[in-house]
Design an enzyme around this catalytic site. Sequence first.
Site, PDB file in Angstrom:
ATOM      1  N   ASN A   1      81.500 -12.239  33.326  1.00 11.02           N
ATOM      2  CA  ASN A   1      81.059 -12.744  32.026  1.00 11.02           C
ATOM      3  C   ASN A   1      80.308 -11.621  31.309  1.00 11.02           C
ATOM      4  O   ASN A   1      79.163 -11.330  31.639  1.00 11.02           O
ATOM      5  CB  ASN A   1      80.138 -13.961  32.243  1.00 11.02           C
ATOM      6  CG  ASN A   1      79.582 -14.504  30.936  1.00 11.02           C
ATOM      7  OD1 ASN A   1      80.011 -14.107  29.852  1.00 11.02           O
ATOM      8  ND2 ASN A   1      78.626 -15.410  31.044  1.00 11.02           N
TER       9      ASN A   1
ATOM     10  N   LYS B   1      79.389 -11.586  28.266  1.00 11.01           N
ATOM     11  CA  LYS B   1      78.489 -12.137  27.236  1.00 11.01           C
ATOM     12  C   LYS B   1      78.663 -11.369  25.921  1.00 11.01           C
ATOM     13  O   LYS B   1      79.773 -10.961  25.591  1.00 11.01           O
ATOM     14  CB  LYS B   1      77.033 -12.105  27.741  1.00 11.01           C
ATOM     15  CG  LYS B   1      76.888 -12.721  29.129  1.00 11.01           C
ATOM     16  CD  LYS B   1      75.471 -13.003  29.512  1.00 11.01           C
ATOM     17  CE  LYS B   1      75.429 -13.541  30.936  1.00 11.01           C
ATOM     18  NZ  LYS B   1      74.139 -14.027  31.335  1.00 11.01           N
TER      19      LYS B   1
ATOM     20  N   HIS C   1      78.169 -22.869  29.316  1.00 10.82           N
ATOM     21  CA  HIS C   1      77.217 -21.923  29.919  1.00 10.82           C
ATOM     22  C   HIS C   1      75.801 -22.302  29.486  1.00 10.82           C
ATOM     23  O   HIS C   1      75.588 -22.750  28.361  1.00 10.82           O
ATOM     24  CB  HIS C   1      77.555 -20.491  29.486  1.00 10.82           C
ATOM     25  CG  HIS C   1      76.826 -19.461  30.275  1.00 10.82           C
ATOM     26  ND1 HIS C   1      75.505 -19.146  30.027  1.00 10.82           N
ATOM     27  CD2 HIS C   1      77.210 -18.703  31.331  1.00 10.82           C
ATOM     28  CE1 HIS C   1      75.117 -18.230  30.899  1.00 10.82           C
ATOM     29  NE2 HIS C   1      76.123 -17.945  31.701  1.00 10.82           N
TER      30      HIS C   1
ATOM     31  N   GLU D   1      73.434 -20.615  28.498  1.00  8.76           N
ATOM     32  CA  GLU D   1      72.971 -19.943  27.268  1.00  8.76           C
ATOM     33  C   GLU D   1      73.484 -20.674  26.029  1.00  8.76           C
ATOM     34  O   GLU D   1      72.816 -20.705  24.996  1.00  8.76           O
ATOM     35  CB  GLU D   1      73.405 -18.470  27.301  1.00  8.76           C
ATOM     36  CG  GLU D   1      72.581 -17.691  28.326  1.00  8.76           C
ATOM     37  CD  GLU D   1      73.281 -16.500  28.958  1.00  8.76           C
ATOM     38  OE1 GLU D   1      74.344 -16.075  28.460  1.00  8.76           O
ATOM     39  OE2 GLU D   1      72.757 -15.983  29.968  1.00  8.76           O
TER      40      GLU D   1
ATOM     41  N   GLU E   1      75.272 -22.623  38.479  1.00 11.78           N
ATOM     42  CA  GLU E   1      74.448 -21.494  38.069  1.00 11.78           C
ATOM     43  C   GLU E   1      73.018 -21.977  37.810  1.00 11.78           C
ATOM     44  O   GLU E   1      72.723 -22.482  36.719  1.00 11.78           O
ATOM     45  CB  GLU E   1      74.986 -20.890  36.778  1.00 11.78           C
ATOM     46  CG  GLU E   1      76.396 -20.361  36.867  1.00 11.78           C
ATOM     47  CD  GLU E   1      76.617 -19.238  35.866  1.00 11.78           C
ATOM     48  OE1 GLU E   1      76.779 -18.099  36.308  1.00 11.78           O
ATOM     49  OE2 GLU E   1      76.581 -19.509  34.653  1.00 11.78           O
TER      50      GLU E   1
ATOM     51  N   GLY F   1      70.320 -13.711  35.490  1.00  8.77           N
ATOM     52  CA  GLY F   1      69.703 -12.530  34.896  1.00  8.77           C
ATOM     53  C   GLY F   1      68.362 -12.135  35.495  1.00  8.77           C
ATOM     54  O   GLY F   1      67.698 -11.235  34.995  1.00  8.77           O
TER      55      GLY F   1
ATOM     56  N   SER G   1      72.709 -13.842  39.321  1.00  8.52           N
ATOM     57  CA  SER G   1      72.284 -12.557  39.890  1.00  8.52           C
ATOM     58  C   SER G   1      73.087 -12.165  41.131  1.00  8.52           C
ATOM     59  O   SER G   1      72.527 -11.629  42.097  1.00  8.52           O
ATOM     60  CB  SER G   1      70.781 -12.576  40.201  1.00  8.52           C
ATOM     61  OG  SER G   1      70.043 -12.746  39.005  1.00  8.52           O
TER      62      SER G   1
ATOM     63  N   GLY H   1      77.378 -11.944  35.843  1.00  8.70           N
ATOM     64  CA  GLY H   1      76.960 -11.491  34.520  1.00  8.70           C
ATOM     65  C   GLY H   1      76.584 -10.025  34.552  1.00  8.70           C
ATOM     66  O   GLY H   1      77.441  -9.141  34.476  1.00  8.70           O
TER      67      GLY H   1
HETATM   68  C1  PEP Z   1      75.776 -15.713  34.032  1.00  3.65           C
HETATM   69  O1  PEP Z   1      75.133 -15.641  33.000  1.00  3.65           O
HETATM   70  O2  PEP Z   1      76.762 -16.452  34.099  1.00  3.65           O
HETATM   71  C2  PEP Z   1      75.349 -14.933  35.174  1.00  3.65           C
HETATM   72  C3  PEP Z   1      75.741 -15.297  36.349  1.00  3.65           C
HETATM   73  O3  PEP Z   1      74.543 -13.865  34.903  1.00  3.65           O
HETATM   74  P1  PEP Z   1      73.828 -12.888  35.971  1.00  3.65           P
HETATM   75  O4  PEP Z   1      74.861 -12.440  36.951  1.00  3.65           O
HETATM   76  O5  PEP Z   1      73.282 -11.760  35.147  1.00  3.65           O
HETATM   77  O6  PEP Z   1      72.746 -13.694  36.612  1.00  3.65           O
END
Ligand code: PEP
Length: 259
Positions: free
Chosen positions: A14, A16, A100, A102, A172, A178, A219, A240
């Site tokens: 992703n 973003k 998602h 976000e 998630e 993040g 993460s 991400g």
């Molecule tokens: C995400 O936003 O879907 C995600 C998994 O981000 P990150 O890997 O940065 O935690």
Amino acid sequence: MHGNNNKQPLVIANWKMKLLPEQAFDLAKKVKKSSAKYTGAEVVLCPAFTEISAIANIIKGSELKLGAQDCFWEEHGAFTGEISPKQLLAYDVHTVIIGHSERREHVQESGDMIHKKIRLLLSLGMRPVLCIGESFDERAEGQKEVVLLQQIHAALDGLWLTDSNQLVVAYEPVWVIGSGQDIDPHEIEHTHQVIKQALGDIFTSAVVDEHVKIIYGGSVDPENVGHYMRQNSVSGVLVGTVSLDATQFSAVVAGAIKF
Ligand code: PEP
């Protein structure tokens, strides 16, 4: 051994809204170069809409697949600024991230909107990746499972999966996204089991085994991916931050294959 339909680990990148076009093209070219080593995993890149067309060309001839980060819930019409799943299909995009955290937070994407998007994607034979997850406070208040069940039922109640449908649910935890934080793989496994049970209540467990993958996001990095993938009901990862670095991302894919 995986206890579900998963034959190959699914790794979704992703990107973003983090890359300008040239950066996205460069990353796609680097990932494509490494992708010969990805045999054994299904790898889907989700750039921003503006780069979908160019990246479709860049990854041609490789095993990489193209996905999108969102779509609208109508096929066609006067919906300024929106993107139809049919427009995505024209670029061979079959996998679309929906709901998602976000989007839930920043554009108030509701359970109803998510439901309509998933319904349309399934009707077109596309594969939604439904994102669900609890916030730090919800977890601290012991509400994690309640929140996850609410999100699952809002998104999926009243839908069914036909033979041609595939659905991905990405667990998630919002507080891990993040953050660079690892979480206990056993907690992930437990949560995936709860999710699987809820999906079984909606679709039957036979249909879930055949048509649904539950993946983990938050993460994920080259060090923790093996611990997560080793869990029985983790069929892949949504990545991400680390997906923006071709070398690190390749290490995640390699870790997901080897676990
Ligand atoms: C995400 O936003 O879907 C995600 C998994 O981000 P990150 O890997 O940065 O935690």
